[in-house]
Design an enzyme around this catalytic site. Sequence first.
Site, mmCIF file in Angstrom:
data_model
loop_
_atom_site.group_PDB
_atom_site.id
_atom_site.type_symbol
_atom_site.label_atom_id
_atom_site.label_comp_id
_atom_site.label_asym_id
_atom_site.label_seq_id
_atom_site.Cartn_x
_atom_site.Cartn_y
_atom_site.Cartn_z
ATOM 1 N N GLY A 102 0.796 -1.214 0.000
ATOM 2 C CA GLY A 102 0.000 0.000 0.000
ATOM 3 C C GLY A 102 0.828 1.262 0.000
ATOM 4 O O GLY A 102 0.302 2.359 0.213
ATOM 5 N N GLU A 108 4.701 2.734 8.334
ATOM 6 C CA GLU A 108 4.382 1.480 9.011
ATOM 7 C C GLU A 108 5.548 1.020 9.880
ATOM 8 O O GLU A 108 5.357 0.553 11.004
ATOM 9 C CB GLU A 108 4.036 0.402 7.980
ATOM 10 C CG GLU A 108 2.675 0.588 7.339
ATOM 11 C CD GLU A 108 2.395 -0.404 6.233
ATOM 12 O OE1 GLU A 108 1.209 -0.618 5.932
ATOM 13 O OE2 GLU A 108 3.348 -0.947 5.637
#
Length: 227
Positions: A102, A108
């Site tokens: 993504g 992240e």
Amino acid sequence: MLSKQTLYKKQAGEYAATLIEDNMVVGLGTGSTVRFFIEMLAKRINTEGLNIVGVTTSSKTSALAKSLGIKLSSVDEVPYIDITIDGADEVDLNFNGIKGGGAALLFEKIVALNAHKNIWIIDESKYHDVIGQFPLPVEVVPYGSYQLLKRFEEADLNPSFRRTATGSRLTTDVDNYIIDLSLEQIDHPKSLAYFLEQIIGVVEHGLFLNIVDEVIIGGEQLKIITK
């Protein structure tokens, strides 16, 4: 009607939402499986009155969480993150993961490394003996990116710029590019991670090693594997 894979994602995501407790600071990952987690978490917040603060990993996740009424803070505004729930594009038997499908791998990894506990939620199609079937994302600065592509080609890493539907180079939330490495199998992920980390212009790579504590796998039967 939802496909089997979507049902498995939903199963894993909704189960993960049951693990969240009142007054937690929760890292909110990115991706289709995490969406089910966030939606169920929002339901719990609304029905149970939970006091939850979310720390998001992408602009897409921020938009979703805000739309559902989840309170948000940035990673720099909280003293800690109790638990991060995120997806993964691939996980192997040794808890090595590939993330970044993504295009949110940088945020992240930042959120994951500031969390006391990391849980990945996946469907069973993403759990393999060895990682590498999913292309490995590498986030790079735009300046000199073509030179990086050539270097990856010389190293036989089968690189390609990730592109949008219109054919332009995809940009991340911080306007970097993604170069995907099509490797098929990564037998020595630590060595590859070290190689990538030494290259000027590489911002981050999608190898998540020694990070996850628990993996929840949706399937015909829900599986939970702990490191």
